[in-house]
Write a protein that holds these residues in place. Structure first.
Motif, PDB file in Angstrom:
ATOM      1  N   LEU A   1      -1.098  -6.474  -2.335  1.00 37.96           N
ATOM      2  CA  LEU A   1      -0.817  -6.748  -1.178  1.00 37.96           C
ATOM      3  C   LEU A   1       0.443  -7.288  -1.013  1.00 37.96           C
ATOM      4  CD1 LEU A   1      -3.754  -9.595   0.257  1.00 37.96           C
ATOM      5  CD2 LEU A   1      -3.388  -6.397   0.621  1.00 37.96           C
ATOM      6  N   GLU A   2       1.725  -6.272  -0.832  1.00 38.71           N
ATOM      7  CA  GLU A   2       2.848  -6.597  -0.695  1.00 38.71           C
ATOM      8  C   GLU A   2       3.282  -7.955  -0.288  1.00 38.71           C
ATOM      9  OE1 GLU A   2       7.041  -6.043  -1.494  1.00 38.71           O
ATOM     10  OE2 GLU A   2       5.028  -4.264  -1.928  1.00 38.71           O
ATOM     11  N   LEU A   3       3.417  -9.118  -1.305  1.00 38.02           N
ATOM     12  CA  LEU A   3       4.245 -10.198  -0.840  1.00 38.02           C
ATOM     13  C   LEU A   3       2.754 -11.231   0.002  1.00 38.02           C
ATOM     14  CD1 LEU A   3       7.790 -10.516  -0.042  1.00 38.02           C
ATOM     15  CD2 LEU A   3       6.869 -10.350  -1.950  1.00 38.02           C
ATOM     16  N   GLY A   4       1.276 -10.952  -0.044  1.00 35.88           N
ATOM     17  CA  GLY A   4       0.363 -11.089   0.017  1.00 35.88           C
ATOM     18  C   GLY A   4       0.204 -10.912   1.505  1.00 35.88           C
ATOM     19  N   THR A   5       0.682 -10.643   1.607  1.00 38.09           N
ATOM     20  CA  THR A   5       0.142  -9.802   3.353  1.00 38.09           C
ATOM     21  C   THR A   5      -0.477  -8.839   3.461  1.00 38.09           C
ATOM     22  OG1 THR A   5       1.903  -8.394   3.684  1.00 38.09           O
ATOM     23  CG2 THR A   5       2.537 -10.773   3.797  1.00 38.09           C
ATOM     24  N   GLY A   6      -1.103  -8.268   4.522  1.00 45.80           N
ATOM     25  CA  GLY A   6      -1.885  -7.349   5.124  1.00 45.80           C
ATOM     26  C   GLY A   6      -3.045  -7.433   4.796  1.00 45.80           C
TER      27      GLY A   6
ATOM     28  N   LEU B   1      -3.398   4.908  -6.692  1.00 44.92           N
ATOM     29  CA  LEU B   1      -1.987   4.976  -6.898  1.00 44.92           C
ATOM     30  C   LEU B   1      -0.819   4.350  -6.292  1.00 44.92           C
ATOM     31  CD1 LEU B   1      -0.289   8.205  -7.241  1.00 44.92           C
ATOM     32  CD2 LEU B   1       0.012   8.318  -4.191  1.00 44.92           C
ATOM     33  N   HIS B   2       0.308   4.055  -6.337  1.00 44.60           N
ATOM     34  CA  HIS B   2       1.505   2.227  -5.723  1.00 44.60           C
ATOM     35  C   HIS B   2       1.730   3.326  -4.325  1.00 44.60           C
ATOM     36  CE1 HIS B   2       2.363  -1.516  -6.357  1.00 44.60           C
ATOM     37  NE2 HIS B   2       2.612  -0.977  -7.457  1.00 44.60           N
ATOM     38  N   GLN B   3       2.355   2.045  -3.861  1.00 42.02           N
ATOM     39  CA  GLN B   3       3.694   2.072  -2.473  1.00 42.02           C
ATOM     40  C   GLN B   3       4.813   3.736  -3.510  1.00 42.02           C
ATOM     41  OE1 GLN B   3       5.277  -1.377  -3.112  1.00 42.02           O
ATOM     42  NE2 GLN B   3       4.293  -1.902  -0.812  1.00 42.02           N
TER      43      GLN B   3
ATOM     44  N   VAL C   1      -5.006   0.719  -5.647  1.00 42.50           N
ATOM     45  CA  VAL C   1      -4.045   0.791  -4.208  1.00 42.50           C
ATOM     46  C   VAL C   1      -3.261  -0.246  -3.507  1.00 42.50           C
ATOM     47  CG1 VAL C   1      -5.280   3.011  -3.917  1.00 42.50           C
ATOM     48  CG2 VAL C   1      -5.561   0.353  -2.647  1.00 42.50           C
ATOM     49  N   ALA C   2      -2.060   0.340  -3.008  1.00 41.58           N
ATOM     50  CA  ALA C   2      -1.234  -0.804  -2.080  1.00 41.58           C
ATOM     51  C   ALA C   2      -1.236  -0.373  -0.672  1.00 41.58           C
ATOM     52  CB  ALA C   2       0.211  -0.991  -3.412  1.00 41.58           C
TER      53      ALA C   2
END
Length: 307
Positions: free
Chosen positions: A168-173, A93-95, A135-136
């Motif tokens: 990873l949203e914009l490569g973060t986290g 599942l995505h965001q 996942v995201a």
């Protein structure tokens, strides 16, 4: 019940060494309300992309399109046969922003069961089994939705052995994701792929993530609004010099119709037509071969369990 170590493709389980040159993160079909009018729905366009990818020496594509975003799993086996390209498709599942409230409400209390069923029994009536869980995370954080989906993904991993791929949203986290999945939820790091590291070119974080034992995907090149092509050789060299050359993956991440090569964009062939020779010039042919051929097989080949 446990089966042999294998990569689960839409045409059945295969040994890792049979994947060949692999685009480790891309999309043949995808549709989201966040990208109106740019849906990837055309079977003929998907066939053309795969054909063009194969003409550059491509052997396999991993589709990260998860549940509810137009995977068209029933079309994938024929596309694989017709083009000679092996295809791995995803559950997951995505965001939350990519779904309506009704869809998400209908998955409450059963998300892990949905993932397990799609990995072991097949996606809907098609019978095509997913080969990984996608996942995201969020931007520099993990919200309640991300924790819910990652918890379900971890449950599905423990039941089946499947690898978990993370947007990873914009490569973060990256480190937060690893703390949750591998720390709290007990997923072995070698069964986690972190996507879009190229979009946040923090070499220290890259090395810290790789040191955990997870895989790092550098995907979505050719986009001027992301820190991609011109920084990618340096990022990969840093990781290889630190001893993590066996943890690196490359992908194209084609998410819009305009980005397809048949519509004048770079598309799937760009990864091999332009990115591969660019990286070979800086990193050497042997390392690039390992990144495109050896590493994807190890990242996706698991000892499949059936609950």
């Amino acid at each position: 019940m446990v089966s042999a170590v294998a990569v689960r493709t839409v045409a059945g389980d295969v040994p890792a060494e049979e994947l060949g040159v692999c685009d480790a993160h891309d999309h043949l079909f995808f549709g989201s309300p966040q990208l109106p009018g740019q849906e990837l729905r055309s079977v003929s366009a998907a066939r053309a992309e795969l054909t063009a990818f194969a003409a550059q020496g491509g052997g396999a594509v991993v589709q990260w399109t998860p549940y509810g975003l137009g995977r068209r799993a029933d079309e994938l086996p024929a596309l694989s046969r017709e083009t000679g390209v092996r295809i791995v498709t995803a559950t997951g599942l995505h965001q939350a922003v990519h779904y309506d409230a009704t869809t998400l409400a209908g998955l409450r209390g059963r998300l892990a069961d949905v993932f397990v069923a799609e990995l072991t029994e097949g996606i809907g009536p098609s019978g095509v089994r997913a080969g990984l869980i996608k996942v995201a995370g969020g931007f520099h954080a993990l919200d309640a939705h991300a924790r819910w989906t990652m918890t379900a993904a971890a449950e599905a991993h423990h039941a089946t052995g499947a690898t978990i791929a993370v947007h990873l949203e914009l490569g973060t986290g990256a480190l937060d994701v690893l703390e949750l999945l591998c720390g709290e939820l007990g997923v072995p790091p070698q069964r986690v792929i972190l996507g879009h590291l190229n979009r946040s070119p923090d070499f220290t974080v890259h090395r810290q993530a790789a040191a955990s034992g997870c895989y790092l995907a550098f995907d979505g090149p050719s986009r001027a609004n992301h820190a991609t092509d011109w920084r990618m050789p340096d990022a990969l060299r840093e990781l290889a010099d630190a001893g993590h050359g066996d943890r690196l993956l490359l992908g194209g991440d084609t998410t819009t119709a305009a980005a397809r090569s048949v519509n004048g964009g770079p598309g799937m062939p760009y990864l091999l037509r332009r990115v591969r020779p660019r990286l070979t010039a800086d990193l050497g042919e042997e390392l690039v071969r390992r990144i495109l051929t050896d590493n994807p097989g190890r990242a996706l080949a698991v000892e499949w369990r059936r609950p």
